[in-house]
Design a protein around this motif. Structure first.
Motif, PDB file in Angstrom:
ATOM      1  N   LYS A 468       0.831  -1.217   0.000  1.00 14.79           N
ATOM      2  CA  LYS A 468       0.000   0.000   0.000  1.00 14.79           C
ATOM      3  C   LYS A 468       0.860   1.259   0.000  1.00 14.79           C
ATOM      4  CE  LYS A 468      -3.978  -2.088   2.344  1.00 14.79           C
ATOM      5  NZ  LYS A 468      -4.834  -2.076   3.568  1.00 14.79           N
ATOM      6  N   LYS A 469       1.912   1.263   0.807  1.00 13.18           N
ATOM      7  CA  LYS A 469       2.779   2.429   0.851  1.00 13.18           C
ATOM      8  C   LYS A 469       3.488   2.644  -0.479  1.00 13.18           C
ATOM      9  CE  LYS A 469       3.729   2.913   5.785  1.00 13.18           C
ATOM     10  NZ  LYS A 469       3.351   4.336   5.813  1.00 13.18           N
ATOM     11  N   LEU A 470       3.955   1.553  -1.090  1.00 16.30           N
ATOM     12  CA  LEU A 470       4.644   1.677  -2.371  1.00 16.30           C
ATOM     13  C   LEU A 470       3.699   2.152  -3.467  1.00 16.30           C
ATOM     14  CD1 LEU A 470       6.903  -1.515  -2.256  1.00 16.30           C
ATOM     15  CD2 LEU A 470       7.636   0.859  -2.009  1.00 16.30           C
ATOM     16  N   LYS A 471       2.459   1.640  -3.455  1.00 14.30           N
ATOM     17  CA  LYS A 471       1.494   2.098  -4.449  1.00 14.30           C
ATOM     18  C   LYS A 471       1.132   3.560  -4.224  1.00 14.30           C
ATOM     19  CE  LYS A 471      -0.570  -2.301  -5.810  1.00 14.30           C
ATOM     20  NZ  LYS A 471      -1.814  -3.098  -5.972  1.00 14.30           N
ATOM     21  N   GLY A 472       1.144   3.990  -2.962  1.00  9.56           N
ATOM     22  CA  GLY A 472       0.916   5.395  -2.691  1.00  9.56           C
ATOM     23  C   GLY A 472       2.022   6.280  -3.230  1.00  9.56           C
ATOM     24  N   GLU A 473       3.210   5.701  -3.429  1.00 11.96           N
ATOM     25  CA  GLU A 473       4.331   6.439  -4.000  1.00 11.96           C
ATOM     26  C   GLU A 473       4.438   6.242  -5.508  1.00 11.96           C
ATOM     27  OE1 GLU A 473       7.792   5.237  -1.893  1.00 11.96           O
ATOM     28  OE2 GLU A 473       7.060   5.925   0.064  1.00 11.96           O
ATOM     29  N   GLY A 474       3.426   5.593  -6.100  1.00 11.79           N
ATOM     30  CA  GLY A 474       3.412   5.440  -7.552  1.00 11.79           C
ATOM     31  C   GLY A 474       4.086   4.195  -8.064  1.00 11.79           C
ATOM     32  N   ILE A 475       4.323   3.194  -7.197  1.00 11.58           N
ATOM     33  CA  ILE A 475       4.991   1.958  -7.599  1.00 11.58           C
ATOM     34  C   ILE A 475       3.966   0.837  -7.608  1.00 11.58           C
ATOM     35  CG2 ILE A 475       6.844   0.336  -7.078  1.00 11.58           C
ATOM     36  CD1 ILE A 475       8.248   2.585  -5.570  1.00 11.58           C
ATOM     37  N   ASP A 476       3.676   0.302  -8.782  1.00  8.74           N
ATOM     38  CA  ASP A 476       2.691  -0.765  -8.924  1.00  8.74           C
ATOM     39  C   ASP A 476       3.405  -2.105  -8.757  1.00  8.74           C
ATOM     40  OD1 ASP A 476       0.491  -2.281  -9.416  1.00  8.74           O
ATOM     41  OD2 ASP A 476       0.384  -1.870 -11.566  1.00  8.74           O
ATOM     42  N   ILE A 477       3.251  -2.722  -7.606  1.00 13.55           N
ATOM     43  CA  ILE A 477       3.995  -3.934  -7.281  1.00 13.55           C
ATOM     44  C   ILE A 477       3.088  -4.920  -6.568  1.00 13.55           C
ATOM     45  CG2 ILE A 477       4.810  -3.020  -5.063  1.00 13.55           C
ATOM     46  CD1 ILE A 477       7.479  -4.454  -5.594  1.00 13.55           C
ATOM     47  N   ALA A 478       3.296  -6.199  -6.824  1.00 16.75           N
ATOM     48  CA  ALA A 478       2.491  -7.247  -6.210  1.00 16.75           C
ATOM     49  C   ALA A 478       3.055  -7.634  -4.841  1.00 16.75           C
ATOM     50  CB  ALA A 478       2.434  -8.465  -7.113  1.00 16.75           C
ATOM     51  N   ARG A 479       2.205  -8.216  -4.016  1.00 18.39           N
ATOM     52  CA  ARG A 479       2.630  -8.608  -2.683  1.00 18.39           C
ATOM     53  C   ARG A 479       3.731  -9.663  -2.728  1.00 18.39           C
ATOM     54  NH1 ARG A 479       1.972 -12.542   0.917  1.00 18.39           N
ATOM     55  NH2 ARG A 479       1.862 -12.019   3.148  1.00 18.39           N
ATOM     56  N   ARG A 480       3.605 -10.634  -3.647  1.00 21.51           N
ATOM     57  CA  ARG A 480       4.618 -11.682  -3.715  1.00 21.51           C
ATOM     58  C   ARG A 480       5.975 -11.110  -4.136  1.00 21.51           C
ATOM     59  NH1 ARG A 480       1.255 -12.404  -8.065  1.00 21.51           N
ATOM     60  NH2 ARG A 480       2.211 -12.271 -10.152  1.00 21.51           N
ATOM     61  N   THR A 481       5.952 -10.042  -4.942  1.00 20.88           N
ATOM     62  CA  THR A 481       7.209  -9.397  -5.324  1.00 20.88           C
ATOM     63  C   THR A 481       7.832  -8.687  -4.131  1.00 20.88           C
ATOM     64  OG1 THR A 481       6.295  -9.064  -7.546  1.00 20.88           O
ATOM     65  CG2 THR A 481       8.283  -7.848  -6.981  1.00 20.88           C
ATOM     66  N   VAL A 482       7.013  -8.043  -3.323  1.00 22.26           N
ATOM     67  CA  VAL A 482       7.521  -7.397  -2.106  1.00 22.26           C
ATOM     68  C   VAL A 482       8.133  -8.435  -1.175  1.00 22.26           C
ATOM     69  CG1 VAL A 482       6.836  -6.158  -0.006  1.00 22.26           C
ATOM     70  CG2 VAL A 482       5.962  -5.429  -2.230  1.00 22.26           C
ATOM     71  N   ALA A 483       7.458  -9.568  -1.022  1.00 17.32           N
ATOM     72  CA  ALA A 483       7.989 -10.628  -0.164  1.00 17.32           C
ATOM     73  C   ALA A 483       9.320 -11.149  -0.697  1.00 17.32           C
ATOM     74  CB  ALA A 483       6.969 -11.767  -0.058  1.00 17.32           C
TER      75      ALA A 483
END
Length: 506
Positions: A468-483
């Motif tokens: 959520k924080k990354l998407k708020g900064e304009g980064i479209d990323i999946a949860r599995r990628t963050v993990a």
């Protein structure tokens, strides 16, 4: 139907990998250490090649300092321009010749480039103890460090006297790996030597009293136990802690307190004592050399705010072709075999100098374009690293992708932010949530690290919260990628971080 034999002539195209082309491709992907070894071998094999540093420091009359006789090389040689010039972030790349455009033909230097020679560092000069006419330095042999096995055998000779126990002890010492752990069980050693298991265990206990403390342990728990016993800190609570090292790794402090029967303060002190121990006692005797990443290219800021890219002269071999010696030897050659050998040596020497020159030029071209593409990183840091692939660099400088791939392998760039491998600047692309400019995967990893390090006490960010924080900064990323990125950064999960901070589970 009968079978007929006939001759046919067909015209076609095929890629022919000449020995010269293979040599040029091989040199292009070598690291500077491998290149040094390769050039040293060529200097030993080819009598027409000379070390430029040695030749200039100790010239031979009639051999050095004279020009060639028509092949475009000079024995004195001119220095290769190590600089690529200043790079503006918004400037278009200058025209760069393709060294291996499609890897199908070898480069042919033209014009003034044939008069260039390469710089060679001082690695060719021999120090004390060499065989280049200097005296053998006997004191150089006194600095050799003892290995772990030699250190243990020396203690074994002092402690154990009985021949049968010494044989068992030698086998135990030989079974100790570089980390200091015993790689075979007592039962296996006893069966191999035809001894009693109790006798092997007795000798093992003696070996475990040797230095470094903790050596010859059969596991991590035993290694730590030996070190704690020497410090007289192996009490029942510590014994219980060592029996559950898996909980220590998971930072399950609540369970560890219950098992050890201690409070928060005592458990913190026990864990602090474990951190002071050496889990690999044998590494103090590791004699393997430490490989230091040496930059092939330096990048520094120019006074006007642009970037200056230049080759590292210490990583560039400098070799010369002695044309006078070749002319003298060729004139005295009598047999066809001698003439063929001299001709092959001259051809090989010329190709080596040309390949080394083209290698340097190609590295400089690729590094220059990398700096131009990643100017934000050099100015502001990892957060401004852009997505980049080999094709982008290859298209910008008019080279083939395979050539760029070879250049960036085993090469490093020295920057004000440290020495980094060229491959570091090639990162995957993470799309922007608003459809803007994509983000570099390395920059996203850096941002995840910043978010985790900035967690407030009592507030641990889960992977979903990071998304959520990354998407708020304009980064479209999946949860599995963050993990996946979090694990690559060795950041524990939110559950483990809560447990480490003593925060109750939700």
């Amino acid at each position: 139907m009968g079978v007929l034999q006939r001759l046919e002539m067909r015209q076609g195209q095929a890629l022919v990998m000449t020995p010269q082309l293979l040599q040029a491709i091989k040199l292009l992907q070598l690291s500077h250490l491998d290149l040094v070894s390769y050039v040293e071998a060529e200097l030993e094999r080819n009598p027409l090649l000379e070390n430029a540093v040695e030749s200039r420091s100790d010239p031979v009359e009639g051999d050095i300092g004279q020009t060639d006789r028509g092949d475009g090389f000079e024995l004195a040689g001119r220095e290769l321009d190590l600089r690529a010039g200043e790079i503006e972030a918004s400037a278009e790349p200058r025209h760069l010749d393709n060294v291996f455009s499609d890897d199908s033909h070898a480069p042919e230097p033209k014009g003034e480039s044939e008069g260039l020679s390469l710089s060679m560092p001082s690695w060719q000069s021999s120090g004390p103890g060499g065989f280049d006419g200097g005296d053998l330095d006997a004191t150089a042999q006194l600095t050799t460090e003892a290995t772990l096995h030699e250190h243990l055998r020396a203690q074994l000779d002092l402690v154990i006297r009985r021949p049968d126990e010494k044989m068992i002890g030698l086998h135990i010492v030989d079974s100790v790996d570089q980390a200091g752990y015993l790689t075979e069980s007592c039962e296996t050693i006893a069966e191999r030597l035809g001894a009693e298991v109790s006798r092997v265990e007795h000798v093992l206990r003696l070996v475990q009293t040797f230095s470094p403390t903790g050596v010859a342990a059969r596991g991590l728990a035993e290694c730590l136990e030996i070190q704690l016993r020497e410090r007289d800190r192996f009490d029942p609570a510590m014994q219980a802690l060592l029996s559950r090292l898996d909980l220590v790794a998971r930072r399950d402090l609540a369970t560890l307190k219950r098992i050890c029967g201690v409070d928060d303060e005592d458990l913190a002190e026990m864990l602090a004592e474990l951190r002071e121990l050496d889990p690999k006692p044998g590494r103090a005797f590791d004699s393997s050399p430490v490989l230091i990443l040496v930059p092939d290219v330096f990048v520094r800021a120019a006074p006007d705010g642009s970037w200056l890219v230049e080759l590292n002269p210490d990583t560039l071999p400098r070799v010369l072709v002695n044309q006078n010696y070749h002319a003298r030897v060729a004139r005295d050659a009598r047999s066809d075999a001698d003439k063929t050998f001299i001709s092959e040596c001259l051809q090989s020497a010329n190709w080596l100098t040309r390949s080394l020159e083209q290698r340097s030029k190609t590295i400089l071209k690729v590094a220059t374009e990398i700096v131009r593409q990643q100017d934000g990183f050099f100015a502001y840091g990892v957060a401004h690293l852009r997505p980049l692939n080999l094709k982008t660099i290859a298209d910008a400088i008019g080279m083939h992708e395979s050539t760029v791939s070879r250049v960036t392998s085993n090469k490093a760039i020295g920057t004000a932010r440290g020495t980094l491998e060229m491959k570091y600047f090639f990162t995957a692309s993470i799309p922007a949530s608003s459809g803007g400019e994509a983000h570099s995967s390395e920059a996203v990893r850096h941002r995840i690290r910043q978010l985790v390090d900035g967690e407030r006490t009592g507030d641990v960010l889960s992977d979903d919260a990071l998304v959520k924080k990354l998407k708020g900064e304009g980064i479209d990323i999946a949860r599995r990628t963050v993990a996946k990125y979090r694990e690559s950064l060795r950041i524990p999960s939110s559950v483990d971080r809560r447990r480490e901070k003593g925060i109750p589970a939700r």
